[in-house]
Design a protein around this motif. Structure first.
Motif, PDB file in Angstrom:
ATOM      1  N   VAL A  57       0.848  -1.199   0.000  1.00 43.37           N
ATOM      2  CA  VAL A  57       0.000   0.000   0.000  1.00 43.37           C
ATOM      3  C   VAL A  57       0.881   1.244   0.000  1.00 43.37           C
ATOM      4  CG1 VAL A  57      -1.670   1.339   1.362  1.00 43.37           C
ATOM      5  CG2 VAL A  57      -1.994  -1.136   1.056  1.00 43.37           C
ATOM      6  N   LEU A  58       1.934   1.232   0.836  1.00 43.97           N
ATOM      7  CA  LEU A  58       2.846   2.384   0.877  1.00 43.97           C
ATOM      8  C   LEU A  58       3.542   2.595  -0.462  1.00 43.97           C
ATOM      9  CD1 LEU A  58       4.464   1.884   4.397  1.00 43.97           C
ATOM     10  CD2 LEU A  58       3.049   3.825   3.667  1.00 43.97           C
ATOM     11  N   LYS A  59       3.849   1.494  -1.136  1.00 42.96           N
ATOM     12  CA  LYS A  59       4.534   1.592  -2.427  1.00 42.96           C
ATOM     13  C   LYS A  59       3.566   1.940  -3.552  1.00 42.96           C
ATOM     14  CE  LYS A  59       8.837   0.358  -1.979  1.00 42.96           C
ATOM     15  NZ  LYS A  59      10.008   0.377  -2.826  1.00 42.96           N
ATOM     16  N   GLY A  60       2.287   1.843  -3.274  1.00 44.02           N
ATOM     17  CA  GLY A  60       1.282   2.185  -4.287  1.00 44.02           C
ATOM     18  C   GLY A  60       1.141   1.174  -5.406  1.00 44.02           C
ATOM     19  N   THR A  61       1.463  -0.072  -5.126  1.00 44.82           N
ATOM     20  CA  THR A  61       1.313  -1.102  -6.165  1.00 44.82           C
ATOM     21  C   THR A  61      -0.139  -1.567  -6.247  1.00 44.82           C
ATOM     22  OG1 THR A  61       1.783  -2.838  -4.566  1.00 44.82           O
ATOM     23  CG2 THR A  61       3.663  -1.969  -5.789  1.00 44.82           C
ATOM     24  N   ASP A  62      -0.425  -2.344  -7.263  1.00 43.20           N
ATOM     25  CA  ASP A  62      -1.773  -2.898  -7.417  1.00 43.20           C
ATOM     26  C   ASP A  62      -1.871  -4.164  -6.551  1.00 43.20           C
ATOM     27  OD1 ASP A  62      -4.186  -3.892  -8.219  1.00 43.20           O
ATOM     28  OD2 ASP A  62      -3.827  -3.616 -10.363  1.00 43.20           O
ATOM     29  N   VAL A  63      -2.314  -3.968  -5.315  1.00 40.84           N
ATOM     30  CA  VAL A  63      -2.243  -5.031  -4.310  1.00 40.84           C
ATOM     31  C   VAL A  63      -2.988  -6.300  -4.738  1.00 40.84           C
ATOM     32  CG1 VAL A  63      -2.896  -5.638  -1.942  1.00 40.84           C
ATOM     33  CG2 VAL A  63      -1.957  -3.385  -2.432  1.00 40.84           C
ATOM     34  N   ASP A  64      -4.192  -6.140  -5.234  1.00 38.62           N
ATOM     35  CA  ASP A  64      -5.002  -7.324  -5.545  1.00 38.62           C
ATOM     36  C   ASP A  64      -4.631  -7.982  -6.868  1.00 38.62           C
ATOM     37  OD1 ASP A  64      -6.514  -7.340  -3.210  1.00 38.62           O
ATOM     38  OD2 ASP A  64      -7.991  -5.927  -4.029  1.00 38.62           O
ATOM     39  N   GLN A  65      -4.007  -7.201  -7.742  1.00 38.45           N
ATOM     40  CA  GLN A  65      -3.665  -7.711  -9.084  1.00 38.45           C
ATOM     41  C   GLN A  65      -2.210  -7.422  -9.391  1.00 38.45           C
ATOM     42  OE1 GLN A  65      -5.105  -9.338 -11.464  1.00 38.45           O
ATOM     43  NE2 GLN A  65      -7.117  -9.565 -10.526  1.00 38.45           N
ATOM     44  N   PRO A  66      -1.263  -7.996  -8.658  1.00 38.81           N
ATOM     45  CA  PRO A  66       0.139  -7.682  -8.915  1.00 38.81           C
ATOM     46  C   PRO A  66       0.534  -8.003 -10.358  1.00 38.81           C
ATOM     47  CG  PRO A  66      -0.076  -9.517  -7.342  1.00 38.81           C
ATOM     48  CD  PRO A  66      -1.434  -8.978  -7.573  1.00 38.81           C
ATOM     49  N   ARG A  67       1.507  -7.236 -10.845  1.00 40.60           N
ATOM     50  CA  ARG A  67       1.905  -7.381 -12.252  1.00 40.60           C
ATOM     51  C   ARG A  67       2.373  -8.812 -12.543  1.00 40.60           C
ATOM     52  NH1 ARG A  67       7.315  -3.710 -11.235  1.00 40.60           N
ATOM     53  NH2 ARG A  67       8.573  -5.404 -10.394  1.00 40.60           N
ATOM     54  N   ASN A  68       2.127  -9.248 -13.735  1.00 36.48           N
ATOM     55  CA  ASN A  68       2.603 -10.546 -14.257  1.00 36.48           C
ATOM     56  C   ASN A  68       1.998 -11.784 -13.587  1.00 36.48           C
ATOM     57  OD1 ASN A  68       4.347  -8.737 -15.476  1.00 36.48           O
ATOM     58  ND2 ASN A  68       6.106  -9.316 -14.239  1.00 36.48           N
ATOM     59  N   LEU A  69       1.100 -11.615 -12.638  1.00 34.02           N
ATOM     60  CA  LEU A  69       0.600 -12.770 -11.893  1.00 34.02           C
ATOM     61  C   LEU A  69      -0.875 -13.037 -12.168  1.00 34.02           C
ATOM     62  CD1 LEU A  69       2.291 -12.174  -8.452  1.00 34.02           C
ATOM     63  CD2 LEU A  69       2.600 -14.176  -9.895  1.00 34.02           C
ATOM     64  N   ALA A  70      -1.248 -14.304 -12.054  1.00 36.63           N
ATOM     65  CA  ALA A  70      -2.648 -14.680 -12.170  1.00 36.63           C
ATOM     66  C   ALA A  70      -3.067 -15.407 -10.902  1.00 36.63           C
ATOM     67  CB  ALA A  70      -2.836 -15.599 -13.372  1.00 36.63           C
ATOM     68  N   LYS A  71      -4.325 -15.327 -10.573  1.00 36.58           N
ATOM     69  CA  LYS A  71      -4.818 -15.990  -9.361  1.00 36.58           C
ATOM     70  C   LYS A  71      -4.639 -17.488  -9.474  1.00 36.58           C
ATOM     71  CE  LYS A  71      -6.696 -16.408  -5.334  1.00 36.58           C
ATOM     72  NZ  LYS A  71      -5.750 -16.198  -4.213  1.00 36.58           N
ATOM     73  N   SER A  72      -4.938 -17.996 -10.636  1.00 35.03           N
ATOM     74  CA  SER A  72      -4.824 -19.440 -10.786  1.00 35.03           C
ATOM     75  C   SER A  72      -3.941 -19.708 -11.997  1.00 35.03           C
ATOM     76  CB  SER A  72      -6.225 -20.016 -10.893  1.00 35.03           C
ATOM     77  OG  SER A  72      -6.195 -21.254 -11.490  1.00 35.03           O
ATOM     78  N   VAL A  73      -2.837 -20.419 -11.775  1.00 33.41           N
ATOM     79  CA  VAL A  73      -1.832 -20.603 -12.828  1.00 33.41           C
ATOM     80  C   VAL A  73      -2.123 -21.900 -13.593  1.00 33.41           C
ATOM     81  CG1 VAL A  73       0.640 -20.720 -13.347  1.00 33.41           C
ATOM     82  CG2 VAL A  73      -0.163 -19.343 -11.417  1.00 33.41           C
ATOM     83  N   THR A  74      -2.870 -21.743 -14.677  1.00 35.52           N
ATOM     84  CA  THR A  74      -3.318 -22.928 -15.416  1.00 35.52           C
ATOM     85  C   THR A  74      -2.423 -23.234 -16.608  1.00 35.52           C
ATOM     86  OG1 THR A  74      -4.880 -21.481 -16.555  1.00 35.52           O
ATOM     87  CG2 THR A  74      -5.724 -22.726 -14.695  1.00 35.52           C
ATOM     88  N   VAL A  75      -1.258 -22.550 -16.685  1.00 33.91           N
ATOM     89  CA  VAL A  75      -0.247 -22.939 -17.683  1.00 33.91           C
ATOM     90  C   VAL A  75       0.954 -23.493 -16.942  1.00 33.91           C
ATOM     91  CG1 VAL A  75      -0.967 -21.343 -19.499  1.00 33.91           C
ATOM     92  CG2 VAL A  75       0.599 -20.558 -17.726  1.00 33.91           C
ATOM     93  N   GLU A  76       1.711 -24.368 -17.612  1.00 29.71           N
ATOM     94  CA  GLU A  76       2.813 -25.047 -16.942  1.00 29.71           C
ATOM     95  C   GLU A  76       4.062 -24.180 -16.905  1.00 29.71           C
ATOM     96  OE1 GLU A  76       3.260 -28.883 -18.685  1.00 29.71           O
ATOM     97  OE2 GLU A  76       1.170 -29.341 -18.370  1.00 29.71           O
TER      98      GLU A  76
END
Ligand code: M6R
Length: 364
Positions: free
Chosen positions: A345-364
């Motif tokens: 929060v202090l850094k102002g990042t997108d807390v719920d949707q961090p860059r490059n990441l997905a909630k469920s990683v369905t690729v290997e």
């Protein structure tokens, strides 16, 4: 929706007490202080060894599960990340069994591990949060975490719920294998039943953790240290911080410090220590003291008993409820998640949707 919270992650962090209560009530009886497991696809008395496979935070929960199961049930456990396990071609024993841990139940590498394990004749029990997931359906049995939907990409309540289920399993295996007496079982389940209340008390330390977050937010690198079942929690703290604040962090077993990472120690690197009182306290405290002697800034999470000795050299001590050895990893996961949240929060990042990441990683 998010209700009065700024982010899903914050909302989900505050659901810890309720989720832990719901999950524990599912697998233990508060009246008789006994673990109550549904019929399992394997007999813990007969299996020669267990394999645990998972990814990310779920793997770290599995790693804690390994410490617990080996300690309480004297059953050998192998724990590996699914992407390594599946290509390692490990020898699997006849009559063996596996535990897969996953929030989504859809993680591709772990689904591949599931199929491989079943083809090799292993009975698979999954610990999942989504009842209708592929993993729940394709496993020989599933134990559900009762965490409800988790929206934030960073796992919070699902992680502690996984720990709660694994803790119950470890007690159940210990009882079945006659490694635990009724008295032991009562003492351990009692400790688990106190976890939701302690979790609520930890959430009240929010202001203290925010103050710590202000320090951590200035750092370029952060070290997390823990020993025993707190070692995977140190790894989890580092994973969370990287994932949502983009600050480089590493988790280390406290005893490994002097085998390399201590060379990194200077005034610039905060060292977050997870150091509850108990049989491993002295050893960890002396590792921390060595780091402090080299200018390291020790920020320690401990309980009332540990606070005195640690405050002699630590820059900051955050007092946690005294929960005992067994339940400590569940409780110490909460402040490291909170810390990562406040830093992000202090850094102002997108807390719920961090860059490059997905909630469920369905690729290997
Ligand atoms: O859905 P799963 O539990 O199988 O997901 C595993 C990992 O992708 C997940 O835990 C990931 O590490 C989290 N984003 C960590 O916060």
């Amino acid at each position: 929706g998010k209700g009065n919270y700024r982010h899903f992650m914050e909302k989900e962090l505050h659901e810890h007490p309720a989720v832990l209560g719901d999950t524990l009530r599912q697998y233990l009886d508060p009246k008789t202080l006994e673990v109550r497991l549904p019929r399992l696809p394997f007999d813990p008395v007969r299996v020669p060894r267990l394999t645990i496979s998972a990814c990310g935070s779920a793997f770290l929960a599995g790693m804690v599960g390994r410490y617990w199961i080996e300690q309480l049930a004297r059953l050998p456990v192998d724990a590996d990340v699914a992407s390594e396990f599946r290509y390692r071609d490990p020898p699997l024993p006849e009559g063996g069994a596996a535990i897969l841990v996953s929030q989504s139940g859809e993680t591709a590498d772990n689904m591949a591990a599931l199929r491989l394990l079943r083809e090799a004749g292993q009975k698979v029990l999954s610990v999942v949060n989504v009842p209708e997931s592929s993993m729940a359906r394709e496993s020989d049995g599933a134990l559900l975490t009762v965490a409800g939907p988790e929206i934030g990409v960073a796992s919070t309540k699902a992680f502690t719920a996984q720990l709660a289920v694994l803790a119950c399993l470890a007690i159940g295996f210990g009882r079945a294998r006659r490694e635990l007496s009724t008295l032991d079982e009562g003492r351990l389940t009692q400790a688990l039943l106190e976890v939701p209340g302690h979790a609520a008390a930890i959430l009240e330390r929010d202001e203290q953790i925010k103050t710590l977050a202000a320090e951590v937010a200035k750092a370029r690198d952060v070290l997390f240290l823990g020993r025993g079942s707190l070692y995977p929690i140190a790894l989890e703290g580092a994973l969370k911080l990287k994932e949502i604040s983009y600050i480089h962090a590493e988790g280390y077993a406290a005893g490994e410090m002097k085998h390399g990472p201590i060379a990194l120690i200077d005034r610039e690197v905060p060292v977050i220590a997870l150091c509850p009182s108990g049989p491993l306290f002295e050893k960890t405290a002396s590792n921390l003291q060595e780091a402090a002697a080299r200018g390291g800034r020790i920020m320690a999470f401990t309980d009332a008993e540990g606070a005195g000795p640690l405050s002699r050299f630590a820059e900051r001590v955050i007092e946690m409820p005294h929960a005992g050895d067994f339940a400590a990893p569940i409780l110490y996961a909460i402040p490291v998640q909170l810390l990562a949240y406040h830093v992000a929060v202090l850094k102002g990042t997108d807390v719920d949707q961090p860059r490059n990441l997905a909630k469920s990683v369905t690729v290997e």
